[in-house]
Design a protein around this motif. Structure first.
Motif, PDB file in Angstrom:
ATOM      1  N   PHE A  64     -82.476  52.441  27.795  1.00 16.87           N
ATOM      2  CA  PHE A  64     -83.630  51.591  27.501  1.00 16.87           C
ATOM      3  C   PHE A  64     -83.312  50.135  27.830  1.00 16.87           C
ATOM      4  O   PHE A  64     -82.494  49.499  27.151  1.00 16.87           O
ATOM      5  N   PRO A  65     -83.952  49.581  28.876  1.00 17.62           N
ATOM      6  CA  PRO A  65     -83.645  48.203  29.317  1.00 17.62           C
ATOM      7  C   PRO A  65     -84.315  47.148  28.454  1.00 17.62           C
ATOM      8  O   PRO A  65     -85.151  46.372  28.916  1.00 17.62           O
ATOM      9  N   ILE A  66     -83.962  47.111  27.182  1.00 16.34           N
ATOM     10  CA  ILE A  66     -84.574  46.139  26.270  1.00 16.34           C
ATOM     11  C   ILE A  66     -83.523  45.236  25.620  1.00 16.34           C
ATOM     12  O   ILE A  66     -83.775  44.610  24.597  1.00 16.34           O
ATOM     13  N   GLY A  67     -82.359  45.177  26.205  1.00 16.34           N
ATOM     14  CA  GLY A  67     -81.320  44.340  25.629  1.00 16.34           C
ATOM     15  C   GLY A  67     -79.981  44.647  26.263  1.00 16.34           C
ATOM     16  O   GLY A  67     -79.907  45.184  27.373  1.00 16.34           O
ATOM     17  N   GLY A  68     -78.935  44.357  25.558  1.00 16.02           N
ATOM     18  CA  GLY A  68     -77.596  44.610  26.038  1.00 16.02           C
ATOM     19  C   GLY A  68     -76.598  44.075  25.033  1.00 16.02           C
ATOM     20  O   GLY A  68     -76.975  43.503  24.007  1.00 16.02           O
ATOM     21  N   PHE A  69     -75.332  44.259  25.311  1.00 15.49           N
ATOM     22  CA  PHE A  69     -74.326  43.758  24.384  1.00 15.49           C
ATOM     23  C   PHE A  69     -72.968  43.689  25.072  1.00 15.49           C
ATOM     24  O   PHE A  69     -72.714  44.363  26.072  1.00 15.49           O
ATOM     25  N   VAL A  70     -72.118  42.845  24.517  1.00 17.77           N
ATOM     26  CA  VAL A  70     -70.705  42.809  24.861  1.00 17.77           C
ATOM     27  C   VAL A  70     -69.948  43.165  23.585  1.00 17.77           C
ATOM     28  O   VAL A  70     -70.079  42.483  22.577  1.00 17.77           O
ATOM     29  N   PHE A 298     -80.281  34.248  11.143  1.00 12.93           N
ATOM     30  CA  PHE A 298     -80.693  35.554  10.613  1.00 12.93           C
ATOM     31  C   PHE A 298     -79.577  36.558  10.874  1.00 12.93           C
ATOM     32  O   PHE A 298     -78.993  36.561  11.964  1.00 12.93           O
ATOM     33  N   PRO A 299     -79.248  37.421   9.910  1.00 12.32           N
ATOM     34  CA  PRO A 299     -78.170  38.399  10.108  1.00 12.32           C
ATOM     35  C   PRO A 299     -78.376  39.227  11.365  1.00 12.32           C
ATOM     36  O   PRO A 299     -79.492  39.588  11.714  1.00 12.32           O
ATOM     37  N   ALA A 300     -77.288  39.520  12.040  1.00 11.17           N
ATOM     38  CA  ALA A 300     -77.221  40.303  13.277  1.00 11.17           C
ATOM     39  C   ALA A 300     -77.467  39.439  14.510  1.00 11.17           C
ATOM     40  O   ALA A 300     -77.016  39.777  15.601  1.00 11.17           O
ATOM     41  N   LEU A 301     -78.189  38.328  14.378  1.00 13.18           N
ATOM     42  CA  LEU A 301     -78.336  37.403  15.493  1.00 13.18           C
ATOM     43  C   LEU A 301     -77.096  36.527  15.592  1.00 13.18           C
ATOM     44  O   LEU A 301     -76.329  36.391  14.639  1.00 13.18           O
ATOM     45  N   ILE A 333     -80.940  46.549  11.349  1.00 16.12           N
ATOM     46  CA  ILE A 333     -81.959  47.553  11.019  1.00 16.12           C
ATOM     47  C   ILE A 333     -83.335  46.890  10.952  1.00 16.12           C
ATOM     48  O   ILE A 333     -84.331  47.424  11.458  1.00 16.12           O
ATOM     49  N   ILE A 334     -83.399  45.707  10.328  1.00 16.51           N
ATOM     50  CA  ILE A 334     -84.676  44.990  10.229  1.00 16.51           C
ATOM     51  C   ILE A 334     -85.191  44.618  11.617  1.00 16.51           C
ATOM     52  O   ILE A 334     -86.379  44.781  11.925  1.00 16.51           O
ATOM     53  N   LEU A 335     -84.301  44.108  12.480  1.00 22.41           N
ATOM     54  CA  LEU A 335     -84.707  43.709  13.831  1.00 22.41           C
ATOM     55  C   LEU A 335     -85.216  44.891  14.645  1.00 22.41           C
ATOM     56  O   LEU A 335     -86.251  44.796  15.323  1.00 22.41           O
ATOM     57  N   ILE A 336     -84.511  46.029  14.580  1.00 25.46           N
ATOM     58  CA  ILE A 336     -84.936  47.217  15.313  1.00 25.46           C
ATOM     59  C   ILE A 336     -86.296  47.693  14.806  1.00 25.46           C
ATOM     60  O   ILE A 336     -87.179  48.081  15.585  1.00 25.46           O
ATOM     61  N   ILE A 340     -89.766  48.013  17.020  1.00 24.19           N
ATOM     62  CA  ILE A 340     -90.573  49.235  17.093  1.00 24.19           C
ATOM     63  C   ILE A 340     -92.011  48.955  16.672  1.00 24.19           C
ATOM     64  O   ILE A 340     -92.969  49.400  17.325  1.00 24.19           O
ATOM     65  N   LEU A 341     -92.177  48.179  15.585  1.00 19.67           N
ATOM     66  CA  LEU A 341     -93.518  47.842  15.091  1.00 19.67           C
ATOM     67  C   LEU A 341     -94.304  47.033  16.129  1.00 19.67           C
ATOM     68  O   LEU A 341     -95.461  47.339  16.430  1.00 19.67           O
ATOM     69  N   VAL A 342     -93.660  45.997  16.687  1.00 19.72           N
ATOM     70  CA  VAL A 342     -94.334  45.138  17.652  1.00 19.72           C
ATOM     71  C   VAL A 342     -94.657  45.899  18.934  1.00 19.72           C
ATOM     72  O   VAL A 342     -95.730  45.731  19.520  1.00 19.72           O
ATOM     73  N   THR A 343     -93.726  46.777  19.366  1.00 23.91           N
ATOM     74  CA  THR A 343     -93.966  47.577  20.569  1.00 23.91           C
ATOM     75  C   THR A 343     -95.157  48.500  20.368  1.00 23.91           C
ATOM     76  O   THR A 343     -95.995  48.681  21.266  1.00 23.91           O
ATOM     77  N   GLY A 344     -95.267  49.096  19.174  1.00 27.00           N
ATOM     78  CA  GLY A 344     -96.414  49.942  18.862  1.00 27.00           C
ATOM     79  C   GLY A 344     -97.717  49.176  18.949  1.00 27.00           C
ATOM     80  O   GLY A 344     -98.709  49.658  19.513  1.00 27.00           O
TER      81      GLY A 344
END
Length: 353
Positions: A64-70, A298-301, A333-336, A340-344
């Motif tokens: 899923f091309p919606i992000g990435g990580f190192v 914000f946590p995780a960012l 978890i909150i960000l994901i 999902i909510l916004v994509t819907g």
């Protein structure tokens, strides 16, 4: 319909690839500079569809091309990553000095902000912006009083009914003057060294909320060194507007329709259809948004992780890694869930149209 969908998909992939790879590339380069062990550089999220091991780092492409990580050694408290033979514990991110960890975490958003600045400079130098400091005519709208009167691109409207004009907004103020007795206006136009005196009927147009002359501002471009200077001001002002708008949404002073990946794909496709310069402008704005949002506490960012480092630098005490990992996991978890909510909502909005 299929062609529009294809354009949107291609545009989205270009935008997200540039944004994500530049962001994660910032983390990657700074981590290498500070000799942090890098386990993986990934583009996309979800299951891996392609991967290649090169040296110590796994390079992967995910579904899923919606992000990435190192993924860095010591970034979380799991400690279960396979390590190369002769592994040096000092290569863990958690073993680095606070300023080094802060540098690695802030470098991703910094690259996005740098890219936004450079893209804005390219726009100012290559395409320019509307010149609102002069009453200089750009495009002429067909079927309007200006078109019928023969006003041309490059003309300067110097006065209307004897009122001297200094900037673009003076044109609208002059033709919308409620004290004007009728719809006929005496307009002085400078065309090169010539001066034209025109009498033009400009009737009220209910569709535009008043009289419409039918001219648009001219564009002004800048030398590259000036464009680089001015783009700092443009980026700063736009960044402040983004943060101000976000604050107003959070405090519920205004309502805003937040868009997700689908919404970005539609907007990217629209920008590309309008031309390469519109696409570059859109790409600059997206990078500016991404850079600023990633620095939010914000946590995780990245901004959430930076807050922990700043607290450590201020107190001299490091927050236990397991506690920090749990907080960031909750934020993730909150960000994901929000994505999902916004994509819907984006998909529903797309089909309603």
């Amino acid at each position: 319909m299929e062609a529009l969908l294809l354009i949107s998909m291609i545009s989205f992939l270009i935008v997200i690839s540039i944004c994500v790879i530049s962001h994660e590339g910032g983390h990657y380069l700074s981590a290498r500079w500070r000799k942090v062990l890098i386990h993986e550089f990934s583009f996309g999220m979800g299951p891996s569809v392609w991967s290649r091991q090169k040296g110590e780092t796994l390079w992967s492409l995910r579904a899923f091309p919606i992000g990435g990580f190192v993924r860095l050694e010591g970034e979380d408290a799991s400690g279960d990553e396979p390590r190369p033979e002769g592994y040096d514990p000092s290569r863990s991110l958690s073993a680095k000095k606070p300023w080094e960890r802060l540098l690695v975490l802030a470098s991703g958003a910094s690259v996005n902000l740098l890219l936004a600045w450079l893209l804005t400079a390219a726009l100012l130098a290559g395409h320019g912006v509307m010149d609102l400091e002069r009453p200089l005519v750009g495009k002429i709208m067909e079927g309007t009083p200006a078109f019928s009167a023969g006003i041309q691109q490059g003309d300067i409207i110097s006065s209307i009914n004897g009122r001297v004009l200094n900037k673009w907004s003076d044109i609208r103020e002059a033709i919308q003057d409620k004290n004007t007795a009728n719809d006929r206006f005496h307009i002085t136009v400078e065309r090169g060294r010539n001066k034209l005196e025109l009498d033009i009927d400009i009737p009220a147009d209910p569709a535009h909320g008043g009289r419409l002359l039918g001219v648009q501002p001219g564009r002004i471009t800048y030398p590259i060194h000036t464009a680089l200077q001015k783009s700092l001001g443009y980026s700063w002002n736009m960044g402040m507007e983004i943060l101000k708008g976000l604050w107003m949404v959070l405090t519920r002073k205004v309502q805003s329709d937040v868009v997700g990946p689908v919404g970005i794909a539609v907007m990217a496709g629209d920008a590309l259809k309008q031309g390469i310069w519109s696409f570059i402008a859109f790409l600059g704005v997206i990078n500016l948004h991404l850079g600023l949002l990633n620095l939010l506490p914000f946590p995780a960012l990245d901004g959430g992780r930076i807050i922990f480092i700043i607290a450590e630098m201020a107190t001299g005490k490091k927050i236990p890694e397991k506690w920090e990992a749990m907080i960031h996991y909750g934020g993730f978890i909150i960000l994901i869930s929000l994505i999902i909510l916004v994509t819907g909502k984006d998909i529903i909005r797309l089909f309603i149209k």
